[in-house]
Scaffold this active site. Structure first.
Site, short mmCIF file in Angstrom:
data_model
loop_
_atom_site.label_atom_id
_atom_site.label_comp_id
_atom_site.label_asym_id
_atom_site.label_seq_id
_atom_site.Cartn_x
_atom_site.Cartn_y
_atom_site.Cartn_z
CG ASP A 1 -6.68 -1.59 -3.99
OD1 ASP A 1 -8.27 -1.14 -3.51
OD2 ASP A 1 -6.10 -2.22 -4.13
CG HIS B 1 -5.90 -1.14 0.12
ND1 HIS B 1 -5.18 -0.91 -1.25
CD2 HIS B 1 -5.60 -1.48 0.38
CE1 HIS B 1 -4.31 -0.23 -1.37
NE2 HIS B 1 -4.08 -0.39 0.05
CB SER C 1 -1.42 0.38 1.07
OG SER C 1 -1.99 1.47 1.08
#
Ligand code: MLT
Length: 209
Positions: A159, A190, A109
């Protein structure tokens, strides 16, 4: 077990390796994580390799990150560039201190986004990268040459943070910049999953890093 280390330019943890012929992993956490978060992932991905895990130096409402953002998915790009430069200097310092080869970044991320910025702005720093749920960190990236460095992008089809088009654009930019790129879109969101671990481990083994 290693301790959090306050010296060098970034607070970090370092776990020495026993497999000294393999590239160390540079572990880059997501928003709200820290230097402890990805040590377990790193050990599972590449048992015996050295692990270098810095903490992001930006705080967003108390949550560590690797660069400032203006909103979710909207980045302060001047800060992205500056922080990628500072992280590159940290990698140099740590390589000197611990006697390490150029590392392979494993970023999740926000950590994947700073790793992508490192690949674009400081291409000599990394031997390769595993980018888990990354997005394009710079709208107008500089010219860069990755000279065939292996890069794996793991995106999530569901996501809610990273649009599919954005992940595809990142893959295209890195490939255009000379990366040996593989992009997998997994049936996940995600968050980090077991599929990420399995694919990344196989890819690391196959890429000979
Ligand atoms: C970022 O800010 O880097 C991305 O939005 C991912 C995140 O950290 O949520």
């Amino acid at each position: 077990m290693s301790q959090t280390i306050q010296t060098l330019s970034h607070i970090h943890r370092f776990v020495p390796g026993s497999a000294n012929d393999e590239a160390p992993l540079l572990l880059l956490h997501g928003t709200g994580g820290d230097e402890n978060d990805l040590l377990g992932l790193g050990a599972a991905l590449a048992p015996g390799v050295a692990l270098l895990s810095p903490r992001g130096q930006v705080l967003e409402k108390g949550m560590p990150r690797f660069f400032r953002r203006l909103a979710e998915g909207v980045f302060d790009e001047a800060d992205v560039v500056a922080r990628a430069g500072a992280l590159a200097r940290f990698v140099d310092e740590a390589r000197d201190r611990y006697g390490l080869a150029a590392p392979v970044a494993v970023g999740f991320s926000n950590g994947a986004n700073i790793a992508a910025a490192l690949l674009m702005g400081e291409p000599a720093v990394l031997a390769g990268a595993v980018l888990i749920r990354p997005m394009v960190p710079l709208a107008a990236p500089p010219r860069f040459d990755l000279e065939g460095k292996p890069v794996l992008i793991l995106s999530g089809a569901g996501d809610p943070i990273v649009p599919a088009e954005n992940a595809r654009r990142l893959a295209a930019i890195l490939e255009e910049g000379g990366a040996e790129l593989r992009h997998e879109v997994l049936p996940v969101g995600h968050g980090l999953t077991q599929m990420d671990l399995t694919l990344a481990r196989r890819w690391l083994e196959a890429s000979g890093l």
